[in-house]
Design an enzyme around this catalytic site. Structure first.
Site, PDB file in Angstrom:
ATOM      1  N   GLU A 300     -26.582  -0.341  23.072  1.00 35.27           N
ATOM      2  CA  GLU A 300     -26.615  -1.365  24.111  1.00 35.27           C
ATOM      3  C   GLU A 300     -26.957  -0.772  25.469  1.00 35.27           C
ATOM      4  O   GLU A 300     -27.801  -1.295  26.197  1.00 35.27           O
ATOM      5  CB  GLU A 300     -25.264  -2.083  24.183  1.00 35.27           C
ATOM      6  CG  GLU A 300     -25.217  -3.209  25.193  1.00 35.27           C
ATOM      7  CD  GLU A 300     -26.160  -4.330  24.810  1.00 35.27           C
ATOM      8  OE1 GLU A 300     -27.138  -4.555  25.553  1.00 35.27           O
ATOM      9  OE2 GLU A 300     -25.950  -4.975  23.778  1.00 35.27           O
ATOM     10  N   ASP A 304     -30.313  -1.673  27.650  1.00 35.26           N
ATOM     11  CA  ASP A 304     -30.186  -2.294  28.977  1.00 35.26           C
ATOM     12  C   ASP A 304     -30.857  -1.474  30.060  1.00 35.26           C
ATOM     13  O   ASP A 304     -31.611  -1.999  30.890  1.00 35.26           O
ATOM     14  CB  ASP A 304     -28.707  -2.488  29.318  1.00 35.26           C
ATOM     15  CG  ASP A 304     -28.032  -3.545  28.456  1.00 35.26           C
ATOM     16  OD1 ASP A 304     -28.740  -4.231  27.706  1.00 35.26           O
ATOM     17  OD2 ASP A 304     -26.801  -3.675  28.544  1.00 35.26           O
ATOM     18  N   SER A 518     -28.917  -9.609  24.442  1.00 37.30           N
ATOM     19  CA  SER A 518     -28.635  -8.422  25.242  1.00 37.30           C
ATOM     20  C   SER A 518     -29.928  -7.754  25.679  1.00 37.30           C
ATOM     21  O   SER A 518     -29.916  -6.906  26.569  1.00 37.30           O
ATOM     22  CB  SER A 518     -27.804  -7.423  24.443  1.00 37.30           C
ATOM     23  OG  SER A 518     -28.469  -7.089  23.250  1.00 37.30           O
ATOM     24  N   ASP A 560     -42.286 -23.292  29.828  1.00 36.04           N
ATOM     25  CA  ASP A 560     -41.449 -24.151  28.990  1.00 36.04           C
ATOM     26  C   ASP A 560     -41.625 -23.780  27.521  1.00 36.04           C
ATOM     27  O   ASP A 560     -42.748 -23.710  27.020  1.00 36.04           O
ATOM     28  CB  ASP A 560     -41.836 -25.614  29.212  1.00 36.04           C
ATOM     29  CG  ASP A 560     -40.817 -26.584  28.638  1.00 36.04           C
ATOM     30  OD1 ASP A 560     -39.732 -26.119  28.225  1.00 36.04           O
ATOM     31  OD2 ASP A 560     -41.104 -27.791  28.620  1.00 36.04           O
ATOM     32  N   ILE A 561     -40.521 -23.520  26.827  1.00 32.47           N
ATOM     33  CA  ILE A 561     -40.553 -23.183  25.402  1.00 32.47           C
ATOM     34  C   ILE A 561     -40.152 -24.432  24.621  1.00 32.47           C
ATOM     35  O   ILE A 561     -39.066 -24.980  24.824  1.00 32.47           O
ATOM     36  CB  ILE A 561     -39.590 -22.020  25.073  1.00 32.47           C
ATOM     37  CG1 ILE A 561     -39.837 -20.839  26.039  1.00 32.47           C
ATOM     38  CG2 ILE A 561     -39.749 -21.594  23.621  1.00 32.47           C
ATOM     39  CD1 ILE A 561     -41.243 -20.301  26.020  1.00 32.47           C
ATOM     40  N   GLY A 579     -38.970 -29.505  28.655  1.00 34.33           N
ATOM     41  CA  GLY A 579     -37.907 -29.485  29.652  1.00 34.33           C
ATOM     42  C   GLY A 579     -36.762 -28.595  29.226  1.00 34.33           C
ATOM     43  O   GLY A 579     -36.874 -27.777  28.309  1.00 34.33           O
ATOM     44  N   ASP A 581     -33.470 -27.213  27.458  1.00 41.39           N
ATOM     45  CA  ASP A 581     -32.805 -27.401  26.170  1.00 41.39           C
ATOM     46  C   ASP A 581     -31.749 -26.313  25.995  1.00 41.39           C
ATOM     47  O   ASP A 581     -31.815 -25.264  26.641  1.00 41.39           O
ATOM     48  CB  ASP A 581     -33.808 -27.374  25.012  1.00 41.39           C
ATOM     49  CG  ASP A 581     -34.646 -26.109  24.980  1.00 41.39           C
ATOM     50  OD1 ASP A 581     -34.089 -25.033  24.672  1.00 41.39           O
ATOM     51  OD2 ASP A 581     -35.851 -26.184  25.277  1.00 41.39           O
TER      52      ASP A 581
END
Length: 601
Positions: A300, A304, A518, A560-561, A579, A581
């Protein structure tokens, strides 16, 4: 007889005066049902030390909240006029009566002023006590609780009491009823010694992919592995070089996760050659370590730091490592482990004059395992940072709408309140309205990744900045769909999204593929740092708390996905749509557009 009657009357008056007033009587402050999966294990040693944190009420927090929204809303005349550390502390300070009452209570149990550690605003008081004394002053019974699946252990109680007169002075006391495990949001590691993600793109062996909607062209290899170059292409950031002074970005690390510098250098050689020989500032919180032994490199922490700092180079980077993690080991010397590293980081960073302007955290928990009293306080702490001009990104979680079972069809999503009611499980801190929750996408053109956490809070009401976008989504939701499984009036998340699958990192000297929200949170934080660079270079302040901007003028700079869903709890979950979601939020960043939009105010 007359003398005896007078004597009895005086004795009665004396007894009444000597008796404690009714408001000193102990009354239950908080009780919880043990979360599913936890079982009583044993009785903790009486000398097990607890750092008891007492949160005093903040009567002026609504005023701070008003300031936060004013300085964060592009349509307000105060936009960008962030508050100073001292101004924020003045707005969260408790009344002097609360300070005096808590002091008097602690002094009555033998504590001295020198035993009390107070936050700069005096809204938190911390005292170290053996568990035997904690049980006495809180009228509580602590046990060692064990998490059956993971083996993690905590020392907790399921309820505690306070004198009646303290109830309106104290918001919360921990560690008491908090059973949260604060897990990292990372999916399975795939070791990948092949370098095709870089070589194929460089050699042009594969035909590039064009998104018909946006017109963006991306190397075909980005549908196999994600690299810094892929993110720059997908999010329209090629050739931008940050140069503003005073900019900064931060990553938080927990659970003994170490960010390996040698791995970072190898990553830079492969993916960011101009950053070779640069590194990050390491800050230890509460004794946190950053072990550079190759075998102890953290998946992690490496993910990051490599992507947040690789994307934002040369913006000043900071990695925080905060100590404190399971398991509790009763035989350790000294026997002390509060298992609350998250609050330690908040205490530390709020006390600092200089804080990174964009901070990403890839850890979280089920909202229902975090008592509301604690979630509310932590959320108010996030608001303090936002008011000071800090943007906070959090992973939305990697379990869709469910409880983390790898097989969505077998997930069991039950409430922890004793009713065992079937419900979708929201995540915290993603559900806090003062944070920016980041969901996940994959492939190109982008679609929602199936594990992207999202939904609606059961603790926090929907903030005003979400009303239009979320209201439109709920209005279009098929009538009766998932009735009773989620709170339609709750704070909705995620707010935005970014790529989150098959990120190519260097771990323990070897290439590996890794994913999860993550990955999307530090990615989005990297772009926020770049947008801050645009503003700072133009003499503007940092963006600060992002959400009022994202849900208004910033919306025009997001992709927008509209495809994909986040299955869980035996359901398909929510769908991505036009829009906002509850899978990908408002969408993913288009830096080319956003860099123009952020200069309008």
């Amino acid at each position: 007889m007359q003398f005896l009657g007078l004597a009895l009357s005086l004795l009665l008056v004396t007894s009444i005066l000597a008796a404690p007033p009714n408001d000193y009587a102990l009354r239950i402050k908080e009780t919880v049902s043990p979360p599913r999966g936890w079982a009583k294990h044993s009785i903790p040693p009486p000398d097990h030390n607890i750092a008891l944190r007492i949160g005093l009420q903040r009567p002026n927090f609504p005023v701070l909240e008003r300031h936060l929204y004013e300085v964060s809303s592009p349509d307000h005349e105060r936009y960008g006029q962030h508050l100073s550390k001292e101004e924020v502390e003045a707005l969260v300070a408790p009344h002097q009566e609360s300070i005096d009452s808590v002091n008097e209570w602690l002094f009555s149990h033998g504590f001295k002023e020198s035993d009390l550690v107070k936050s700069p605003a005096k809204d938190w008081v911390t005292v170290k006590v053996p568990v035997s004394l904690a049980e006495k002053i809180l009228d509580a019974t602590y046990y060692v609780w064990k998490h059956i699946e993971s083996g993690d252990s905590l020392v907790r109680t399921t309820g505690y009491s306070l004198p009646s007169h303290l109830h309106h002075h104290v918001d919360v006391i921990q560690p008491t009823t908090l059973f949260g495990r604060f897990k990292k949001s990372t999916s399975t590691i795939i070791w990948s010694d092949k370098s095709s993600a870089v070589s194929d793109a460089a050699n042009g062996d594969l035909a590039p992919i064009v998104d018909a909607t946006s017109g963006v062209t991306v190397d075909a290899s980005c549908n196999e592995n994600i690299t810094i170059s892929c993110l720059q292409q997908i999010y329209n950031i090629v050739d931008f070089v940050p140069s503003a002074r005073g900019n900064s970005i931060g990553i938080t690390g927990y659970l003994n996760q170490s960010a390996n510098v040698a791995d970072l250098q190898q990553f830079f050689v492969e993916q960011r050659p101009d950053a070779v020989n640069s590194t990050f500032q390491f800050i230890s919180v509460n004794g946190g370590q950053n072990d550079q032994t190759p075998a102890n490199a953290g998946d992690e922490a490496n993910l990051d730091t490599q992507y947040a700092f690789g994307l934002s180079y040369p913006i000043s980077p900071t990695f925080y490592s905060t100590a404190g993690s399971p398991p509790f080991i009763p035989d350790s010397s000294p026997p002390e482990n509060t298992n609350e590293p998250y609050t330690a980081w908040l205490d530390f960073v709020l006390s600092q004059a200089d804080v990174p302007l964009a901070i990403s955290t890839s850890y979280g928990d089920d909202e229902q395992t975090v008592p509301f009293s604690f979630a509310k306080r932590a959320c108010e702490d996030f608001a303090q940072l936002g008011a000071r001009g800090v943007s906070l990104m959090f992973s939305s979680g990697d379990k869709g709408v469910g409880d983390g079972d790898e097989n969505p069809a077998t997930q069991q999503c039950f409430t922890n309140d004793g009713r065992n009611k079937t419900e979708f499980i929201p995540a915290f801190p993603a559900s806090c309205p003062y944070t920016t929750a980041v969901g996940g996408t994959y492939k190109f053109p982008e679609v929602a990744v199936p594990f992207s956490g999202g939904g609606f809070s059961n603790y926090f009401n929907r903030p005003r900045y979400q009303d239009a976008a979320v209201g439109k989504y709920l209005h279009a939701l098929p009538k009766g769909l998932y009735n009773g499984l989620f709170n339609p009036n709750g704070r909705a998340f995620p707010d935005v999204a970014a790529q989150s699958y098959r990120f190519r990192i260097i771990l323990k000297g070897r290439p590996a593929l890794i994913g999860g929200t993550s990955a999307s949170s530090p990615t989005f934080a990297g772009f926020v740092a770049l947008l801050n660079d645009v503003r700072l270079k133009a003499g503007r302040p940092s963006l600060g708390f992002l959400n009022p901007f994202l849900y208004s003028t910033g919306l025009a700079g997001l992709n927008d996905i509209t495809s994909g869903n986040n299955a869980g709890c035996g359901t398909p979950g929510f769908n991505s749509t036009v829009g906002w979601d509850p899978v990908t939020g408002l969408g993913t960043p288009n830096f080319g557009k956003l860099k123009e939009i952020v200069l309008r105010r």
